[in-house]
Design a protein around this motif. Structure first.
Motif, PDB file in Angstrom:
ATOM      1  N   GLY A 171       0.779  -1.232   0.000  1.00 49.81           N
ATOM      2  CA  GLY A 171       0.000   0.000   0.000  1.00 49.81           C
ATOM      3  C   GLY A 171       0.807   1.277   0.000  1.00 49.81           C
ATOM      4  N   HIS A 172       2.135   1.177   0.003  1.00 46.65           N
ATOM      5  CA  HIS A 172       2.965   2.386   0.013  1.00 46.65           C
ATOM      6  C   HIS A 172       3.263   2.800  -1.426  1.00 46.65           C
ATOM      7  CE1 HIS A 172       6.547   4.962   0.548  1.00 46.65           C
ATOM      8  NE2 HIS A 172       5.966   5.274   1.696  1.00 46.65           N
ATOM      9  N   VAL A 173       3.147   4.128  -1.686  1.00 50.29           N
ATOM     10  CA  VAL A 173       3.336   4.657  -3.040  1.00 50.29           C
ATOM     11  C   VAL A 173       4.230   5.893  -2.978  1.00 50.29           C
ATOM     12  CG1 VAL A 173       1.156   3.776  -3.957  1.00 50.29           C
ATOM     13  CG2 VAL A 173       1.186   5.983  -2.807  1.00 50.29           C
ATOM     14  N   ASP A 174       4.876   6.188  -4.097  1.00 52.68           N
ATOM     15  CA  ASP A 174       5.736   7.370  -4.239  1.00 52.68           C
ATOM     16  C   ASP A 174       5.278   8.194  -5.434  1.00 52.68           C
ATOM     17  OD1 ASP A 174       7.332   6.640  -2.068  1.00 52.68           O
ATOM     18  OD2 ASP A 174       8.681   5.441  -3.325  1.00 52.68           O
ATOM     19  N   ASP A 175       5.599   9.499  -5.390  1.00 53.54           N
ATOM     20  CA  ASP A 175       5.315  10.426  -6.496  1.00 53.54           C
ATOM     21  C   ASP A 175       3.838  10.394  -6.871  1.00 53.54           C
ATOM     22  OD1 ASP A 175       8.044  11.000  -6.582  1.00 53.54           O
ATOM     23  OD2 ASP A 175       8.419   9.386  -8.009  1.00 53.54           O
ATOM     24  N   GLY A 196       2.930   8.373  -0.169  1.00 58.43           N
ATOM     25  CA  GLY A 196       1.639   8.175   0.478  1.00 58.43           C
ATOM     26  C   GLY A 196       1.471   6.735   0.906  1.00 58.43           C
ATOM     27  N   GLN A 197       0.421   6.508   1.695  1.00 52.45           N
ATOM     28  CA  GLN A 197       0.140   5.168   2.211  1.00 52.45           C
ATOM     29  C   GLN A 197      -1.360   4.913   2.096  1.00 52.45           C
ATOM     30  OE1 GLN A 197       2.305   2.746   3.520  1.00 52.45           O
ATOM     31  NE2 GLN A 197       0.494   1.452   3.476  1.00 52.45           N
ATOM     32  N   PHE A 198      -1.726   3.843   1.364  1.00 54.11           N
ATOM     33  CA  PHE A 198      -3.127   3.450   1.258  1.00 54.11           C
ATOM     34  C   PHE A 198      -3.477   2.578   2.449  1.00 54.11           C
ATOM     35  CE2 PHE A 198      -2.618   4.714  -3.138  1.00 54.11           C
ATOM     36  CZ  PHE A 198      -3.878   5.219  -3.458  1.00 54.11           C
ATOM     37  N   ARG A 202      -8.810   5.188   3.151  1.00 53.79           N
ATOM     38  CA  ARG A 202      -8.192   6.508   3.036  1.00 53.79           C
ATOM     39  C   ARG A 202      -6.775   6.391   2.486  1.00 53.79           C
ATOM     40  NH1 ARG A 202      -5.519   8.448   8.083  1.00 53.79           N
ATOM     41  NH2 ARG A 202      -5.009   6.622   9.329  1.00 53.79           N
ATOM     42  N   LEU A 203      -6.326   7.523   1.910  1.00 56.05           N
ATOM     43  CA  LEU A 203      -4.967   7.654   1.400  1.00 56.05           C
ATOM     44  C   LEU A 203      -4.286   8.765   2.186  1.00 56.05           C
ATOM     45  CD1 LEU A 203      -2.589   7.426  -0.603  1.00 56.05           C
ATOM     46  CD2 LEU A 203      -3.890   8.885  -2.171  1.00 56.05           C
ATOM     47  N   VAL A 204      -3.243   8.429   2.903  1.00 56.32           N
ATOM     48  CA  VAL A 204      -2.498   9.383   3.704  1.00 56.32           C
ATOM     49  C   VAL A 204      -1.319   9.889   2.887  1.00 56.32           C
ATOM     50  CG1 VAL A 204      -1.248   9.783   5.852  1.00 56.32           C
ATOM     51  CG2 VAL A 204      -3.206   8.216   5.826  1.00 56.32           C
ATOM     52  N   ARG A 240      -1.931  14.913   4.692  1.00 55.13           N
ATOM     53  CA  ARG A 240      -3.358  15.063   4.393  1.00 55.13           C
ATOM     54  C   ARG A 240      -3.958  13.684   4.175  1.00 55.13           C
ATOM     55  NH1 ARG A 240      -6.182  17.647  -1.075  1.00 55.13           N
ATOM     56  NH2 ARG A 240      -8.274  16.861  -0.616  1.00 55.13           N
ATOM     57  N   SER A 241      -5.136  13.479   4.723  1.00 55.18           N
ATOM     58  CA  SER A 241      -5.840  12.210   4.582  1.00 55.18           C
ATOM     59  C   SER A 241      -6.981  12.387   3.583  1.00 55.18           C
ATOM     60  CB  SER A 241      -6.388  11.739   5.935  1.00 55.18           C
ATOM     61  OG  SER A 241      -7.070  10.513   5.795  1.00 55.18           O
ATOM     62  N   VAL A 242      -6.996  11.538   2.556  1.00 55.96           N
ATOM     63  CA  VAL A 242      -7.993  11.635   1.489  1.00 55.96           C
ATOM     64  C   VAL A 242      -8.851  10.372   1.504  1.00 55.96           C
ATOM     65  CG1 VAL A 242      -8.352  11.873  -0.997  1.00 55.96           C
ATOM     66  CG2 VAL A 242      -6.398  12.998   0.090  1.00 55.96           C
TER      67      VAL A 242
END
Length: 391
Positions: A171-175, A196-198, A202-204, A240-242
């Motif tokens: 769940g970890h992403v970059d850019d 970010g982290q899914f 939510r996506l943080v 930010r949490s989306v």
């Protein structure tokens, strides 16, 4: 008949196992040779062996139908050469009854294929994709030169488009880049984040820059005058949490081959795509192909039956095995042709998945029935010729 069925099953299982070991070993050898070019400081030879080992369930899943076809032909040809099938036929066992026995002994293979398809192969594919991301920084499929793209509805009635430059697993992403649109499809904001982290629901995002665009910006620019207030605002945030419908599993589903996903995961991903007005034809075809996969094994046994029952005096086994290999490769090519033609021609997913198997099953049954009634038919035709000659 039960004893004969057990004996035939043992012969077919043994031959199929030998063929599968040979085929999987051959594919692994060529894949290993191809992967040696990637060995370096980041990917060691031991890592390459580990990745190839994770591919074994995938190779086994793809080669099982052809392996069963060749193994069944080998076993039946051996029984025919030793006249054991002749003894069964002489004792009153018809060819159709032998075919039903072959279908019954294929049932354990169908159950094994289901377990392989639903549990072992998806787990190995998931682990392999995560390992390739960790060891090589990339995976094999689903990525454009601009990264991975997702679309979903947001909680304000608009649309959100997510661009992810790099997936790093779990769940970890970059850019990460977010494009947020209002209900009237006007751009509301853009967000750029380093990583970010899914998580569930939510996506943080961390270390992000958000550009907020005023709703009246288009009208202000259309006036060709300097607006009284800024039409956009640049904001820097640490976090930010989306809210999002994406999950780590759906992220991985984006890069997995649809045929190697479990049916439950495919259904979830198809539901996600349809809810966000995205194309799901490829996934629906893959779902039907997975449903039809056990039936494909029955088709392979049906094709092997007339080849194995054929009585030949010289070179019987070699000719039959060669015929089985040609038919297996031809069936595989027909499947791929139907997949491509179905995608291009917008065929129904069930037709794309089932037509090759139904065609192969019907053709094999016709050939078997022709062999079964060959002598009565020949006798009837001979009598007809004699009657016409006498008249």
């Amino acid at each position: 008949m039960r004893t004969a069925r057990r004996y035939i099953a043992r012969e077919i299982y043994r031959s199929t196992a030998v063929v599968l070991v040979a085929l999987v070993g051959l594919f692994l050898f060529f894949a290993l040779i191809e992967g040696l070019d990637k060995v370096g400081q980041r990917l060691t030879l031991l890592n390459l062996f580990y990745l190839q080992a994770l591919d074994i369930p995938n190779h086994l899943y793809e080669l099982l139908p052809i392996g069963l076809l060749i193994g069944a032909v080998l076993a039946l040809a051996g029984l025919a050469q030793r006249n054991e099938l002749t003894i069964l036929r002489a004792s009153g066992v018809s060819g159709l009854r032998l075919l039903v026995a072959l279908w019954l002994l294929t049932t354990p293979l169908v159950l094994g294929a289901f377990i392989l398809s639903e549990f072992i192969t998806p787990a190995a594919e998931l682990r392999g994709s995560e390992s390739r991301l960790a060891l090589m920084g990339r995976t094999d499929g689903g990525r454009l030169s601009s990264g991975y793209w997702f679309k979903e509805a947001d909680d304000q009635g608009g649309t959100r488009i997510i661009n992810i430059g790099q997936l790093t697993g779990k769940g970890h992403v970059d850019d990460v880049v977010l494009y947020e649109f209002a209900a009237d499809h006007t751009l509301r904001a853009t967000v750029q984040a380093t990583d970010g982290q899914f998580e569930q629901g939510r996506l943080v995002l961390r270390d992000l820059t958000e550009t907020r665009i005023h709703p009246q910006s288009a009208a202000a620019l259309a006036d060709a005058r300097i607006p009284a207030a800024p039409i956009s605002e640049l904001v820097h945030l640490d976090e930010r949490s989306v809210p999002t419908s994406l999950t780590p599993e759906r992220l991985i589903a984006r890069i997995l081959t649809p045929e190697r996903m479990a049916i439950s995961d495919l259904l979830d991903y198809i539901r996600y795509l349809k809810n966000n007005q995205l194309q799901a034809d490829r996934q629906e075809v893959a779902l039907w192909r997975k449903i039809a996969y056990p039936f494909t094994l029955l088709v392979m046994v049906t094709i092997a039956a007339p080849i194995g029952f054929m009585q030949t005096r010289r070179g019987g086994i070699g000719l039959k095995v060669f015929t089985g290999i040609i038919l297996g490769v031809g069936f595989f090519m027909l499947n791929q042709l139907a997949l491509n033609a179905g995608m291009l021609g917008d065929w129904p997913p069930w037709a794309t998945a089932l037509v090759p198997s139904l065609a192969g099953q019907a053709l094999a049954l016709l050939v078997l029935l022709g062999m079964e009634h060959r002598h009565p038919l020949s006798l009837w035709l001979r009598q007809r010729r004699l009657q016409r000659g006498a008249a």
